[in-house]
Each structure stands twice: as structure tokens, then as C-alpha cells.
Motif scaffolding. Structure first.
Motif, PDB file in Angstrom:
ATOM      1  N   HIS A  52      46.511  45.195  46.856  1.00  0.00           N
ATOM      2  CA  HIS A  52      45.452  45.578  47.785  1.00  0.00           C
ATOM      3  C   HIS A  52      46.072  45.883  49.132  1.00  0.00           C
ATOM      4  O   HIS A  52      47.097  45.312  49.529  1.00  0.00           O
ATOM      5  N   ARG A  81      34.714  37.776  43.238  1.00  0.00           N
ATOM      6  CA  ARG A  81      35.032  37.451  44.623  1.00  0.00           C
ATOM      7  C   ARG A  81      34.535  36.036  44.872  1.00  0.00           C
ATOM      8  O   ARG A  81      33.354  35.756  44.722  1.00  0.00           O
ATOM      9  N   ALA A  82      35.482  35.181  45.220  1.00  0.00           N
ATOM     10  CA  ALA A  82      35.159  33.764  45.446  1.00  0.00           C
ATOM     11  C   ALA A  82      34.509  33.153  44.226  1.00  0.00           C
ATOM     12  O   ALA A  82      33.569  32.351  44.305  1.00  0.00           O
ATOM     13  N   VAL A  86      31.257  40.411  40.954  1.00  0.00           N
ATOM     14  CA  VAL A  86      30.681  41.372  41.893  1.00  0.00           C
ATOM     15  C   VAL A  86      30.714  42.797  41.341  1.00  0.00           C
ATOM     16  O   VAL A  86      30.081  43.693  41.925  1.00  0.00           O
ATOM     17  N   LEU A 110      34.409  45.275  48.383  1.00  0.00           N
ATOM     18  CA  LEU A 110      35.305  44.132  48.464  1.00  0.00           C
ATOM     19  C   LEU A 110      35.554  43.746  49.919  1.00  0.00           C
ATOM     20  O   LEU A 110      35.669  44.595  50.780  1.00  0.00           O
ATOM     21  N   ASP A 111      35.586  42.422  50.153  1.00  0.00           N
ATOM     22  CA  ASP A 111      36.001  41.905  51.443  1.00  0.00           C
ATOM     23  C   ASP A 111      37.425  41.378  51.279  1.00  0.00           C
ATOM     24  O   ASP A 111      37.647  40.209  50.966  1.00  0.00           O
ATOM     25  N   LEU A 112      38.402  42.322  51.453  1.00  0.00           N
ATOM     26  CA  LEU A 112      39.779  41.976  51.140  1.00  0.00           C
ATOM     27  C   LEU A 112      40.397  41.061  52.184  1.00  0.00           C
ATOM     28  O   LEU A 112      41.447  40.478  51.934  1.00  0.00           O
ATOM     29  N   SER A 116      39.460  35.016  48.203  1.00  0.00           N
ATOM     30  CA  SER A 116      40.347  35.580  47.196  1.00  0.00           C
ATOM     31  C   SER A 116      39.569  36.459  46.238  1.00  0.00           C
ATOM     32  O   SER A 116      38.379  36.248  46.009  1.00  0.00           O
ATOM     33  N   ASN A 117      40.256  37.415  45.606  1.00  0.00           N
ATOM     34  CA  ASN A 117      39.680  38.358  44.660  1.00  0.00           C
ATOM     35  C   ASN A 117      40.481  38.294  43.374  1.00  0.00           C
ATOM     36  O   ASN A 117      41.702  38.100  43.386  1.00  0.00           O
ATOM     37  N   SER A 118      39.777  38.517  42.258  1.00  0.00           N
ATOM     38  CA  SER A 118      40.438  38.520  40.952  1.00  0.00           C
ATOM     39  C   SER A 118      39.799  39.567  40.058  1.00  0.00           C
ATOM     40  O   SER A 118      38.653  39.945  40.276  1.00  0.00           O
ATOM     41  N   THR A 136      44.913  37.741  40.091  1.00  0.00           N
ATOM     42  CA  THR A 136      44.264  37.257  41.302  1.00  0.00           C
ATOM     43  C   THR A 136      45.254  37.345  42.453  1.00  0.00           C
ATOM     44  O   THR A 136      46.461  37.137  42.287  1.00  0.00           O
ATOM     45  N   GLY A 139      43.164  36.010  49.645  1.00  0.00           N
ATOM     46  CA  GLY A 139      42.645  36.806  50.740  1.00  0.00           C
ATOM     47  C   GLY A 139      43.559  36.782  51.955  1.00  0.00           C
ATOM     48  O   GLY A 139      44.550  36.054  52.015  1.00  0.00           O
TER      49      GLY A 139
END
Length: 909
Positions: A52, A81-82, A86, A110-112, A116-118, A136, A139
Motif C-alpha cells: 500500500h 479493516r480492523a 469492508v 480504505l483508511d490506509l 490495519s488492513n487485510s 495483512t 496501519g
């Protein structure tokens, strides 16, 4: 009967276990059936990567089992997301896209920068799904340099690959490229993501290739990728060498194997194969005579796998090992026995063919369990080396390797028969033979022996020995007789078989042949002729230089050949050679043809015409030269050309086609100066230029010159003579006209001999008018001389005229003296002679008689004195009175000698 009873609970438990096993087997069978039916063999994603930078990108590849899919493959993507889902996406992959890199990008939702994002990813095919794969990243992480994907991957040559560059959020894209030399265009996916699709057409060289991505602020990064081939093996071939194992070999194209990644060990029939060398491996087998079967070899590296196959019956592919222990057991002059051992005991039952290679060639032998052979037809006293190889006879596959060499030398023997020929020149016959080569002499030649005899004589023969380093003998033979000559060579083992040649007789009216020309080609002569019935045993072609010192060479041919390629290392360009063809008969050779030619004609050097001179003939001018020797003719002379150039550089030419000419005339020339250049005409052009100059004059000029030159010469000689005579006149006069000596009289009296000068007389001779006639007295002479009163008198005569001339002799007449008394003489003193003598030099008529005896030395001395004065001798002839009564009749007139008159000295003085 005994019956067994089980508790009811145990029976129920056993039945349940059976049902569970059957159900499990059914499910497994159904799953395998479905998997095989639909091509699903654990097909799913691999090499999943999540990145990202203001956006999120997911990259993945297909597992190898996905290549069995024949329809669209679906990938399911779930974004969290978290811990909360999403987004859900599906990506369809067609069969032609399988085995390539796939990607998916998310940005808006996305709130990069926050939690954290996966991402979870799996495949779905006909309601069957693969296990989930999850990636994953935490963030609050941002990129500082561009990132390139995929990296550190292996790609096969010929693949098309897409590389992605993800930029930091604060950077702007500049360029992206692969360092293979090609610069394809890039594709913009969004502001932070760019793609580069490249066709990989060549392999990496010793290291990886780099994919570079740069920003406009020169912020760059790269990824390393490897490009190559799977193992490049081909042409598998399997055989057996020991009848216990299989050995396979294949061709390896080494320039495509990367040195930093060797292929893994190959497998033969699914089992490891022991590597013997590059491209060769071996594997033990139980039996080789199992018939034809398929032999499969597999090999792989990071770029892929290769599989090779060969179908073979090993019992028909026996590749033997080289024989060992090769040795020579028995040696003779022309044969040896060769022995060896077979490398494997299994070969003893095979039908074997062996091949022996020696210095002179190869021979083949066949036998079961073959281990020896006899080599025949060898050269005596010769060193050989031998090696051999073997192979199966029934199903021949390959020769074995050559064995180690064995060296041996045969025993010596008598020399081979010599090659003998002859050359006749003048009254001498030269017997020549070719020096035996090492393979013909069979040992060191000690000497040669030559014998000869007339064909009509069987026993009376001559013989001589010739040194080993000579190869000819000159004989003086009677040319009208035929001779038989025999030559042998001798070494330590004995004499060679005799070589015989018949020397023909020279018959002046016999066979003659004309000499024709032959043209050389390719460093020699192509000599062909018509067959002759006289050549019962073949033909002989001999050759030698036409002139100068030379050695003869020859070639003998069978009767059925009528062509010879004559070649010699001694041939020289520009030298004329004579070639002769003889018919070989039972008797003497018969000359059939004779030719002359050059291997290559060369231009003749300048100054060919020796002693060239010219002669004018009216308006013609003839140039002549000496006969040109053959040694100076480096080409055939076809004629001559004479170039005449005058002061105006006008050139006219005159030529002749006669090669034997020694003169050439230029006709109808104008008077003046000319330069005459003579050249010889040959096949290589005009050459041998020689020139002279001359001035041509008119005939009148020539006549004047012919007259004036002799006249001027004579005038000059006369002038020179006159000058010399004038300068030396006194000496010449002394020599030619010396002073005339005065006459003197000599008398002998009691007081000796006295000289009386005539000029003492008071009366000149001119006053004497009467000439006295002397008459010889008949008194007895004294000592043969005329004497009176013991007085000897002699007359010396000097004739009138030139004093150097001898006095002439007159025919004998009686000597008489008539005294006439002259008046003018009266009163003169009386002479002891009782009479007066006139001067005998003047008109004295005296008949000559015998000369004075040599017994009067006084007179001889006086005579010598007169002759020696000043070297001058006025009188060459002297005659003296001599009256000898013992030799002449007293009645004959006495003889006298002309000389100066010697008078006795007057007594009155």
C-alpha cells in the motif's frame, strides 16, 4: 457345537465403526472423482503479496496444478479493516491467463493511515474452492521508495511478464525499464501505480536482470529477475557396456545453462541416475535381455522440467570397453602375432569383431571371444605401432575405444629388386637406378653390383661394384652391339633379386622419332599417347632437363595405360625438359615418342642477343646475333621482331617466324640515326630486349668515306716517315752511305809486312793509260801461293759503284798479264815484281781460281782486321790466288781473289 456370544454394546460399537469407514471411503472416492472430473487438483493462489501507498494492491500467481483447468477460474477477494469486512471482489482468470501474475487495487474505501488492513484470497472452480490465503499489513505505514513486483523470480525465455511499480504518495512517475536493451512502453493504472509488460526473448548472462523504476526526483528502486531455460537436453540414447547396467547419454547445450543455477540430478525411470560425466549417467539393471522397452529420463531446474525417452533392446546395444594387455608374442620378417585381453568376462561368450590399426592401414578379424591374431604382409626391418578395438558381431552397435598402442620392429631381409633404367649420350651409356627407400632396402645397403655382357655372349661378362651412396654407372659400350646389364643391391642379409635391362644397339639407319612440344600444367606434364602393340610389358616415360647438368627420372606403366601425370619436386619454371616414351619389350626398349616443353614458361631476361651487331646495305640494315643457347631460353621462341626507331620516335618493325634465325633485315630505311631493338616472340609475350644504335648514310657518302679514309691514312703515314727521316738523317746517312775506305797495299819483305797507301803514289790513276795484264808464271809455287823472289802478293778489289754491294764473279779465264810500258810511268820507282800493276779495282780482268790456303794466318788476320773496322765490310766476297800443282794441272790458269791490292813496302823507304 459351541456358540460365541458378544455383548450387545460391543456389537453396536463394531457396526458403527464399519459404517464410518465405509462412509469415509465413499467421500474420498467421490472427492477424487470430482477432482479428476473437473481438473481441480489443489488449484489455488500462491506467492500472494500485499502493498500500500495511498492505495492497496494485491498480487498473486496460480499454482502449477491450475494448468489442468479448461474453463474460467474465479478468485474471491475479501478486504477487512480492523477485523470487519469492508469489501468483496471476484477476479475471473481465463485459461490463457493462468500461470501469469494477477493483481487487484483498492483506494476509495480504505483508511490506509488508520487501523490495519487485510485481504483474504481463494479460488473457486465448479463450486469447489481452495483454502483461504490472507495477507495483512499494519496501519500508519507509507512507502519511501518505489516498490517493484514481482521480484527475485525465475522466468522462462519466451514468457511475457508484467512488472508493477508502486510509487510513494509524494512522488511523480518518470520511467520504468528492464536492462535487456528493450524499452517497451509503460501503462498507467493510477497516479501511484504503473505497469511494464515485457516479452523475455533471451536468457540472463551470469547474473540476474534488473527492472528499474524512477521518479522525477531521481528516487528509484529495482527488482532482480532471472531469465533462462529448463534443462536443454536432447537426443537420449541408452546402451549397455558391461551387460549388467544401462548407460544413457544425451546432448547438453551448455550455452543455455546458467552457471549460477545448475540443473538438478536427472532421474532414469523415476530413480536417481549416477552421473558419469556431463550428459552421461548409469543405472544398474537386473537383466539386459528383456527385449525392447522405453527408457525415460527427466531433469528439471527453476525454469522448468524436461523429459527425454529412448526405446531400445539393450542386448542389441552392446558397447564394449577397449581391449587391454595388448602385446606382440612372435616376430618375423613379414609377420607378427598380436595378443590382447577382453575388458569384461561377459565378452567371452560374444561373437566379436576386432579391428587392428597399424602404420600402413587397418585390418579386421572376427571370432568368438577373440583375443589374438597374426598380422601378415609386413615390411621387413620396419618399426610398427598397433592398436585395436572390438565390437559385437551379431548385433553390431558401436566400436569400443582404441586400446593402448604397442610398438614392435620386424626382422631384416634382402633388399627388394631395384628399379633400373638407362640413358645413352654420345659414346657412353649411363646405367641408373632409383635409390631404395627404407621400406625397400630392409636394412643398410652396403654396395651395388653391376654386371654387363653382350647379348651374343653368355659367359664373358664384366662386373663392378658401386658405392652405396651412388645410383649410376657410366659404361663405354660398343654402340653397334646389344648388351644385357644386371644390377643388384646388397645388405647384411644378402643380395636383392637381379634387375635386368637390355641396352639397344645404335643403328644409323634405324628407328628415328621427331621431337614435338608438350605444354605443362599444374606443376607437371600431362603425357598421353596411342597404344603400341610393341609394348608387351608396358611403357617407360623418362624425363630430364634438355640442357645442362641433370639427373634423369622415369616412370614405368602397365601395358593398358596410355596416360601419365609426370610430376617431380625438381621441376623448375622456365627450364626446358625432354620427355621420352619407350615401349617395354622382351628385348631392348623401343623409343616411341620424344617431346620437349616447359612446366611454366617464363619471360626471357633482357640482353638475350649476344654479340648483336648491324651492317648497312644501301637503304637496308641487317642485324645479326649469336645462336641463342637453350639455357637462356626460358620459353619457346616462336620468332623475332626488330623495332627501328628514329630521332622522331617513329617506330617500324620487321619480324620473322623462324626461331632458328640469327639475322633480321630492316628494309627501305631513310638515312639518319636509328635505334634498333631486337626482341624474341614467346607465348608469354615479347622479351629478351637488346638494342644497338647506328647512323645510316647515303651510298655517295659511303664511297667518299671509303676513298678518303685510306688516302688520309697513307698521307699521315708518309708524313710521319718523312719527319722521322729528317730528324735522324745524319744517322741514316752513316748507316746507309758510310765513308769509303782508302785502298792500301801490303808487302812482305825482309822487314815484315807493310801497308802502303795508294795516295802516296805521285801519279794519279788517270795518268795510267796502259792496263796491265797479269799472267801467271809457271814457276813452282811456294805453299800454293804465287810468289816471286819470296814475295807474296794478293789483290784486293773494290769495284766501282756502291761499296756495300758484293763484287760480281766472272767466268774463269786464263790469267794473263800484258805489260805495256807507258810513257807516263817512266821515272817511277822500280817495283820488286819487275813490272807495273794496274789497280785491280779498276778494270782488272782476272779469272778466279782456288782460294788462298788457310795456312797463312797473317793474311787471315789482316782480312779479319779489314772486316772488323767500324763494323763495315766493304767486300763480302774475297778471292785469292791459289796454284796447287798437286790438285790442278800446272797448265791451267791460276785463281785469284779480289781484295785490296797489298803491295810490298818500297825498299827505298
Amino acid at each position: 457345537m459351541v456358540k460365541a456370544h458378544f455383548p450387545r454394546g460391543l456389537t453396536h460399537w463394531i457396526m458403527m465403526m464399519i459404517w464410518l469407514v465405509l462412509l469415509s471411503l465413499f467421500c474420498k472416492s467421490t472427492q477424487e472423482e470430482n477432482s479428476q472430473e473437473h481438473g481441480y487438483l489443489n488449484c489455488g493462489p500462491q506467492n500472494v503479496t500485499l502493498l500500500h501507498s495511498g492505495q492497496m494492491i494485491l498480487l498473486w500467481e496460480d499454482q502449477p496444478s491450475c494448468s489442468a483447468v479448461r474453463d474460467v477460474l474465479i478468485y474471491e477477494l475479501v478486504v477487512f479493516r480492523a477485523g470487519q469486512q469492508v469489501n468483496y471482489d471476484e477476479v475471473a482468470v481465463t485459461p490463457d491467463q493462468i500461470e501469469s501474475t494477477h493483481y487487484r487495487i483498492w483506494t476509495s474505501f480504505l483508511d490506509l493511515e488508520g487501523a490495519s488492513n487485510s485481504v483474504r484470497l481463494r479460488s473457486r472452480y465448479n463450486n469447489h474452492t481452495s483454502p483461504w490465503k490472507e495477507q495483512t499489513f499494519p496501519g500508519k505505514q507509507t512507502l519511501k521508495v518505489p516498490e517493484i513486483f514481482p521480484k527475485d523470480k525465475w522466468f522462462m525465455v519466451g514468457s511475457t511478464v508484467t512488472f508493477y511499480c508502486i510509487l510513494p504518495s509524494t512522488e511523480a512517475f518518470s520511467t520504468m525499464y528492464l536492462n535487456t536493451g528493450e524499452q517497451p512502453s509503460t501503462t498507467k493504472i493510477n497516479n501511484q501505480t504503473y505497469a511494464l509488460t515485457v516479452y523475455l526473448n533471451r536468457a540472463s548472462k551470469n547474473t540476474c536482470d534488473h527492472v528499474k523504476c524512477e521518479t522525477k526526483t531521481n528516487n528509484n528502486n529495482g527488482a532482480c529477475v532471472y531469465i533462462g531455460y529448463p534443462p536443454h537436453y536432447r537426443d537420449l540414447q541408452c546402451e549397455t557396456r558391461d551387460l549388467k547396467s544401462v548407460e544413457c547419454q544425451w546432448t547438453v547445450r551448455g550455452d543455455t545453462d546458467l552457471p549460477f543455477k545448475e540443473p538438478k540430478a536427472p532421474q532414469l525411470l523415476g530413480s536417481p541416475c549416477l552421473m558419469l560425466s556431463k550428459g552421461r549417467c548409469s543405472q544398474k539393471v537386473e537383466k539386459v535381455d528383456v527385449g525392447e522397452r522405453n527408457w525415460t529420463l527427466t531433469a528439471q531446474n527453476e525454469f522448468g522440467m524436461v523429459e527425454l525417452s529412448d526405446t531400445a533392446d539393450l542386448s542389441k546395444r552392446v558397447h564394449m570397453f577397449a581391449p587391454n594387455g595388448v602385446k606382440v608374442s612372435t616376430v618375423n620378417a613379414r609377420s607378427v602375432t598380436l595378443q590382447w585381453n577382453l575388458a569384461k568376462p561377459q565378452y567371452n561368450n560374444l561373437n566379436i569383431t576386432c579391428q587392428v590399426r597399424m602404420s600402413f592401414g587397418e585390418i579386421s578379424i572376427i571370432g568368438i571371444g577373440l583375443n589374438s591374431t597374426v598380422l601378415n604382409d609386413l615390411i621387413p626391418n620396419w618399426t610398427y605401432n598397433a592398436t585395436l578395438r572390438c565390437g559385437s558381431t551379431q548385433h553390431f552397435w558401436k566400436w569400443s575405444e582404441w586400446s593402448k598402442k604397442v610398438f614392435f620392429r620386424t626382422y631384416g631381409e634382402v633388399p627388394d629388386a631395384l628399379d633400373v633404367w638407362m640413358h645413352m649420350e654420345g659414346n657412353h651409356t649411363k646405367i641408373i637406378w632409383k635409390m631404395p627407400q627404407a621400406k625397400q632396402s630392409h636394412g643398410h645397403i652396403e654396395h651395388y653390383e653391376v654386371t654387363w655382357r653382350k647379348t651374343t655372349e653368355n659367359h664373358n661378362q664384366n662386373s663392378t661394384k658401386v658405392a652405396f651412396n651412388k645410383q649410376s654407372l657410366s659404361l663405354s659400350l660398343t654402340r653397334t652391339k646389344e648388351y644385357i646389364v644386371t644390377v643388384t643391391a646388397r645388405n647384411i642379409n644378402g643380395s636383392s633379386p637381379p634387375s635386368t635391362i637390355t641396352i639397344p644397339s645404335l643403328n644409323p639407319a634405324g628407328h628415328r622419332v621427331k621431337t614435338s612440344r608438350i605444354i605443362g600444367s599444374n606443376g607437371g606434364f600431362n603425357f598421353s599417347w596411342s597404344a603400341s602393340p610393341a609394348a608387351s610389358c608396358g611403357y617407360i616415360v623418362d624425363w630430364c632437363p634438355t640442357s645442362g647438368n641433370h639427373t634423369e627420372d622415369w616412370l614405368k606403366l602397365p601395358p593398358n595405360e596410355t596416360y601419365a601425370k609426370v610430376f617431380s619436386r625438381n621441376f623448375t619454371d622456365g627450364r626446358r625438359y625432354s620427355l621420352s616414351l619407350y615401349a617395354c619389350t622382351q628385348g631392348a626398349p623401343l623409343l616411341l615418342e620424344r617431346r620437349e616443353g616447359y612446366v611454366t614458361e617464363k619471360s626471357i631476361k633482357e640482353g638475350l642477343f649476344k654479340s648483336m651487331k648491324g651492317k648497312q646495305q644501301d637503304s637496308n640494315f641487317e642485324v645479326s646475333w649469336d645462336l641463342i643457347s637453350l639455357a637462356e631460353q626460358t620459353a619457346f621462341i616462336q620468332g623475332y621482331v626488330l623495332y627501328c626507331s628514329d630521332n622522331n620516335n617513329s617506330v617500324i618493325s620487321f619480324s620473322t617466324d623462324d626461331p632458328a634465325a640469327t639475322s633480321l633485315k630492316a628494309r627501305n630505311l631513310k638515312m639518319g640515326f636509328y635505334k634498333f631493338t631486337m626482341k624474341a616472340q614467346t607465348a608469354v609475350g615479347e622479351c629478351g630486349a637488346t638494342f644497338i644504335t647506328a647512323i645510316l648514310n647515303s651510298p655517295t657518302d659511303n664511297l667518299i668515306g671509303a676513298v678518303l679514309i685510306p688516302l688520309l691514312t697513307i698521307f699521315g703515314l708518309l708524313s710521319l716517315t718523312i719527319m722521322l727521316c729528317f730528324r735522324h738523317w745524319a744517322c741514316i746517312k752513316q748507316k746507309v752511305f758510310p765513308p769509303i775506305p782508302k785502298p792500301m797495299l801490303t808487302s812482305m819483305g825482309e822487314h815484315g809486312c807493310h801497308l802502303l797507301h795508294v795516295d802516296q803514289c805521285h801519279h794519279s790513276e788517270v795518268h795510267i793509260m796502259d792496263v796491265l795484264e797479269l799472267q801467271c808464271s809457271e814457276e813452282t809455287p811456294t805453299n800454293g801461293y804465287v810468289c816471286k823472289e819470296n814475295i807474296l802478293f794478293v789483290f784486293a778489289n773494290t769495284p766501282k759503284g756502291y761499296y756495300n754491294q758484293p763484287q760480281k764473279k766472272y767466268p774463269p779465264e786464263p790469267l794473263t798479264t800484258t805489260t805495256t810500258e807507258l810513257p807516263s810511268l817512266k821515272g817511277l820507282p822500280s817495283s820488286p815484281f819487275g813490272s807495273v800493276f794496274s789497280n785491280p779495282t779498276y778494270n782488272l780482268n782476272i779469272k778466279p781460281g782456288d782460294q788462298l790456303s788457310s795456312s797463312f794466318p797473317e793474311l787471315q788476320e789482316r782480312k779479319s782486321l779489314q772486316r772488323s773496322m767500324d763494323g763495315y765490310q766493304p767486300q763480302d766476297l774475297t778471292e785469292t790466288f791459289n796454284i796447287n800443282p798437286t790438285e790442278e794441272d800446272p797448265g791451267k790458269p791460276m785463281s785469284c781473289v779480289f781484295t785490296y791490292v797489298l803491295l810490298p813496302q818500297s825498299l827505298s823507304k
